[in-house]
Structures are given as C-alpha cells and as structure tokens.
Design an enzyme around this catalytic site. Structure first.
Site, mmCIF file in Angstrom:
data_model
loop_
_atom_site.group_PDB
_atom_site.id
_atom_site.type_symbol
_atom_site.label_atom_id
_atom_site.label_comp_id
_atom_site.label_asym_id
_atom_site.label_seq_id
_atom_site.Cartn_x
_atom_site.Cartn_y
_atom_site.Cartn_z
ATOM 1 C CG HIS A 71 -4.637 2.383 -1.202
ATOM 2 N ND1 HIS A 71 -5.667 2.943 -0.465
ATOM 3 C CD2 HIS A 71 -3.822 3.419 -1.504
ATOM 4 C CE1 HIS A 71 -5.480 4.242 -0.342
ATOM 5 N NE2 HIS A 71 -4.363 4.565 -0.961
ATOM 6 C CD GLN A 126 -5.070 5.369 -4.706
ATOM 7 O OE1 GLN A 126 -6.292 5.473 -4.700
ATOM 8 N NE2 GLN A 126 -4.274 6.328 -4.252
ATOM 9 C CG ASP A 157 -8.478 -1.670 -0.644
ATOM 10 O OD1 ASP A 157 -8.471 -0.752 -1.480
ATOM 11 O OD2 ASP A 157 -9.083 -1.617 0.456
ATOM 12 C CG ASP A 198 -4.553 7.481 3.649
ATOM 13 O OD1 ASP A 198 -5.100 8.590 3.626
ATOM 14 O OD2 ASP A 198 -4.626 6.666 2.709
ATOM 15 C CD GLU A 212 -8.459 10.143 5.660
ATOM 16 O OE1 GLU A 212 -8.928 10.926 4.846
ATOM 17 O OE2 GLU A 212 -7.842 9.119 5.311
HETATM 18 C C1 GLC Z 1 -6.970 9.815 2.114
HETATM 19 C C2 GLC Z 1 -6.174 10.994 1.648
HETATM 20 C C3 GLC Z 1 -6.525 11.304 0.221
HETATM 21 C C4 GLC Z 1 -6.246 10.089 -0.631
HETATM 22 C C5 GLC Z 1 -6.940 8.855 -0.070
HETATM 23 C C6 GLC Z 1 -6.435 7.621 -0.724
HETATM 24 O O1 GLC Z 1 -8.322 10.088 2.156
HETATM 25 O O2 GLC Z 1 -6.386 12.085 2.515
HETATM 26 O O3 GLC Z 1 -5.828 12.418 -0.256
HETATM 27 O O4 GLC Z 1 -6.698 10.300 -1.942
HETATM 28 O O5 GLC Z 1 -6.711 8.705 1.309
HETATM 29 O O6 GLC Z 1 -5.167 7.280 -0.228
#
Ligand code: GLC
Ligand code: CA
Length: 544
Positions: A103, A167, A169, A199, A242
C-alpha cells in the site's frame, strides 16, 4: 559460502527516528545513526534492518509512504543516507531496508492522481463502485479498523485497504505497479543496500478487491519476478519476507528451489517459544519446529523474540493463547487486536536477565538467522501510555543523562518520551551502565553474538533433536556442518538441573563447553552429564 552471508548474519532492527538524534531537534536521524555505528559494530551486529525512513505523514510509524525514493526530511537527506551507508560499509555492516509496497499513503501522488481519475494512475489502486457488505472480519487491525473498503469523495468510489483506511492497497496485479516496485528496488540497491524486508508479503501477492473474498489466491510468480530482478541487479542481495502464514503455506514463499524469498521471518515458531517459556517446557517449541517444512539449501529462517509490532499469538490454540496472556500480559492495556501483546521482552519476563538470555540462546541456536529489535540487548522496557504498538518504540537508552543520550540534554521535546520511571527507567537501564558491568545483559549478549559467529553450524540448517533424561524441562539439539558438530542444551525450568544428554553417535568423545564454568569433559559411551542453573543454557562443541 560467500554468497550466503545472510545465513550467519546478526540482524539488528532500527527505527531511525527513535535511535539517536544527531542534530538536536529531538528526532532520531541518519547523522545520529551513523554515530551509533561504532556501538553496533562493537556489539557484533553484521546487518542492520531499517524500518521505513521515507517521506510519510507518519500515521503508521512510516508504513504509510508518500515517496519511495526519498528520505523523510526530519531524518536527513539522501546525502546523510549515503554517508551512513558508507560508514556502515567501512565497518563491515550490511544494511537492508523495508520495502512497503502492499500500500501507499493516501497522500502519495499516485493516489492523488488515481482518485482524480488520471488514466495512468487509476489502476494503480483497487476500486469498486457498489457499496461493500460487512468486511469487518477481513481487517488486519481489529478494534482499530472496521472495514477494508473506504469511500473516496473525489473518486466517487470505494478503495481497498487491507490495513488502515489511509493506506490504500496498490494493485500489484497491474504490471505498471510491479515496474514501479522494481524501480524502487533498483534505486536503493544502487545506493548500496544489501536487500529488503518485504512488508506484508502475503498481501502484496494476494488477489485484492471484491474477488479476494470469493476466491482467495496468491500470485507467487510476482515474488519470482521481484527476486529475478533483485538477483540480476545484485547477486548477493536478499529478500527477508514478513509472511505470517501457517506452516503448510510457508514453503511457497521460498519457492521449492529457493527462487523467491531468501529468508522468511518465522511467525509460527515465535509464539511457541513464548509458550515454551510460559510453561517452562520445551514441548511447544519442539512441536512447532517439527511442523516446519524443509526449506531449500539456499534459504533461511529468520528468528526473533520481539519486534516493532505486537507479539502475535494468533497461531496458538485458544488455551495456549490464554496461557501466554496470563504469563506475559495479563492486563487489558498490555493486549492488542484480540491476538497480541504490545510489550517489550524484558518487562514480559519480569526483568529477569536469565530468562531473556535463555530466549536469545534459543533463537540463536535453532537453525536460522537471529533478528534483534533495538534496545533488546539492554532489556529496555515499554510505555503503555503510547498508542497501539508505539509502546515498544520509545527512544534508545544510551546513558543516564536527561534524554537518555538519545538527544542532547537541552532538547525539550522528543519524538516520543523516554522511559523515565519504574524498573526500566533510563537511569537504570542504559548502554553506558551495562558496558561497565561484566554480567550485564549487554555484555552477555555481545558474547553470545561473538560465539554464534564462531559457530556457523548453527546457521546451516542441518539439525537434530537430542535426547536427554529430562525431556520435560530440557531442550537439546545439535547442528552439524562440514564434519563439525555443536550441541545446545537449554533448561526451560526455574530449577537447577543435573542432566544426562544422550548423543546420537559414538564418534564424539570430547565436549568443549562454550559458556558455563566447566571447560571441557569426556563423553562416555554417548552420554554427556552436565549441570545447568535455573533457566540456564550452554553450547557445546563436540569433538571426535
Ligand atoms: C507490517 C508492519 C506493521 C505495519 C503494517 C502495515 O505488518 O510490520 O508495522 O503497520 O505492515 O504496513
Ligand atoms: Ca534529529
């Protein structure tokens, strides 16, 4: 292998604006970070992971970006960034940075153009015209977020946002968006970074919009596409993903031949480490480790205890989750999003250094790369007055002077207040004080880091569980590589124990202890007898 530097890296995660203020305005910056490099080099950090430092309205700690190829003006400029990179390179420290491309901020020029129906940009985002139904079960931040669609008055349509409503997408299915992503990757590689923490990887590649609910689907080929670009631009650069997904989905993030993400943060083992510590039993940890897929030779897990977000307990069973809440965060204000704990490690473990070191020893020895969150090495506390996850994002505590050495003592207002009361007060918990104390957490962790680097077997991935006569309290495992073997033995319990560890082979007759008071011992017929204090651990080199 030189190209696999990441397997034995010590990763240290930093939020630039709370690490060190170099120009006296109360906000951490690249000048301060550059000054902090000697400390990190001394600690043995070999790779820094920087949280987002890009221009941003900062409503989600910088994860709401308005310019992917710039520096937030409060943190410095590209010149300061380059000077920092140069100094890091001089000290042999690599840098990876957050790639936040699920996003943008709703203030990003792309989104502004898209909401005004600019034909080039409108499909950078995901829209719908009809009124969406209830999507409260699809949100990432329950309690803070109600839906994944937001009506935009300029566009006269709804836009999709998996995270907060500011945010939107990005539509990663649009090849133009993927070209933009590659441009961002190429830009920062040209400035010397060694890779990216990707992320929200599962959301980046997920089908977005109205289709998402009907037919959830991930386009893993996007990960191949980004990886090909990355490796072509810089052969040894890496992606650290992540991807908080169940074990049976994890392998796809690496790709079965390791052609996607080089490393994946292990969000499955993480809560099981905490459950093991809560129950003082290795069982949950072992149970989680054996559920992991075998990963390709050129891939690696990344292990952490705490990070900049909440401790996510959603992968535990209901009773197990309740057990962790009870042990580590029983008060409502310590909990968040119905699934997690917004505390730092030290307060969760009652400030007990033995238990903190036990946790680190576990993540330093299970096969993977350890990742530390800044301040963990001195056992910093949290500030539950801060909103949501900002509780664990307070300024680094360098010394006992006003402003904790984070900023000049004369500075009136800081990015966030330092912790200045209770057990974790900066006058008690700080780098300078722990430097002087040979038994401090800082010095113990520095030694652990040095030892971890001396025994790359721990990072290579070939490991086995080892039997002992105390299976309810002891976690013992061994890692082997190129004919060398190391054993790690952990006492999860609060009682000192005598334990007999039974090795898998009779080829070893000599054990060299890397931490305890005893130097070495003979191994008799596969049996190694040892003593461990409460919450104690030792690492042992096995010699034929
Ligand atoms: C990830 C980050 C977190 C953030 C989210 C949105 O999970 O670790 O801190 O709020 O992405 O970007
Ligand atoms: Ca500053």
């Amino acid at each position: 292998m030189a190209s696999q530097w990441f397997k034995n890296a010590i990763v240290y995660c930093i939020d630039v604006d709370t690490f060190k203020d170099g120009n006296g305005d109360g906000i951490g910056d690249f000048i301060g970070l550059r000054q902090g490099l000697s400390y990190l080099a001394g600690l043995g950090v070999s790779c820094i992971w920087l949280l987002p430092f890009y221009p941003s309205p900062d409503r989600d700690n910088g994860y709401d970006i308005t310019d992917y190829i710039g520096i937030h003006p409060a943190l410095g400029d590209l010149g300061d960034f380059a000077a920092f990179m140069d100094e890091a390179a001089n000290r042999g420290i690599r840098v990876i940075i957050d790639l936040v491309v699920n996003h943008t901020s709703d203030q990003h020029p792309w989104f502004k153009a898209a909401r005004s129906r600019d034909p080039h940009y409108v499909d950078y985002y995901v829209w719908r015209n009809d009124r969406p139904g209830d999507t409260s079960n699809e949100v990432v931040f329950p309690g803070k977020q109600k839906a994944v669609w937001q009506y935009d008055r300029t566009a006269k349509a709804y836009y999709f946002h998996r995270f907060y409503e500011y945010q939107p997408d990005l539509n990663t299915a649009n090849p133009n968006v993927r070209d933009e992503i590659k441009k961002i990757i190429g830009f920062w590689l040209a400035l010397g970074v060694s890779g990216f923490r990707v992320d929200a990887a599962p959301f980046v590649i997920a089908t977005k919009g109205p289709e998402a609910q009907k037919q959830p689907h991930e386009s893993f080929v996007f990960l191949n596409e980004f990886r090909e670009f990355l490796s072509w631009k810089k052969g040894d650069a890496v992606f650290l993903a992540e991807a908080n997904v169940p074990p049976d989905q994890m392998l796809q993030y690496f790709g079965d031949r390791g052609t996607r993400m080089n490393m994946v943060l292990n969000f499955f083992v993480n809560p099981h480490v905490f459950l093991a510590m809560a129950n003082e039993s290795p069982e949950p940890l072992i149970r989680s480790l054996v559920q992991l897929p075998m990963i390709p030779e050129n891939s690696q897990w990344a292990y952490f205890l705490r990070n900049h977000d909440e401790l996510d307990l959603s992968r535990l069973g209901e009773l197990e989750r309740a057990r962790c809440f009870e042990a580590f965060g029983s008060e409502k204000k310590m909990q968040i999003y119905d699934r997690g704990i917004r505390r730092r490690l030290a307060p969760m473990l009652g400030g007990d250094i033995r238990r903190q070191l036990l946790g680190y020893s576990l993540i330093f020895t299970i096969p993977g790369t350890p990742v530390l969150w800044y301040g963990e090495e001195i056992g910093m506390g949290d500030d539950l007055h801060q909103e949501e996850r900002n509780s664990v994002r307070t300024p680094m505590q360098w010394n006992a002077e006003p402003n904790a050495g984070f900023a000049d003592p004369s500075v009136k207002k800081l990015r966030r207040p330092v912790i200045d009361s209770g057990e974790f007060d900066y006058r008690r918990v700080n780098v300078q004080a722990q430097r002087r104390d040979p038994h401090s957490l800082l010095n113990s962790l520095e030694r652990m880091i040095r030892t971890r680097k001396e025994y790359p077997e721990f990072g290579c991935g070939k490991w086995r569980l080892v039997e002992s006569d105390r299976p309810d309290q002891i976690f013992a495992h061994a890692c082997e590589d190129a004919g060398n073997a190391v054993l790690a033995v952990h006492n999860l319990s609060g009682e000192p124990l005598q334990v007999n560890v039974r090795l898998w082979s009779d080829q070893f007759d000599h054990a060299v202890f890397l931490f305890g008071d005893v130097d070495s011992k003979e191994i008799k017929d596969k049996d190694l007898a040892m003593e461990l204090p409460a919450y104690g651990y030792d690492w042992i080199r096995l010699r034929p």
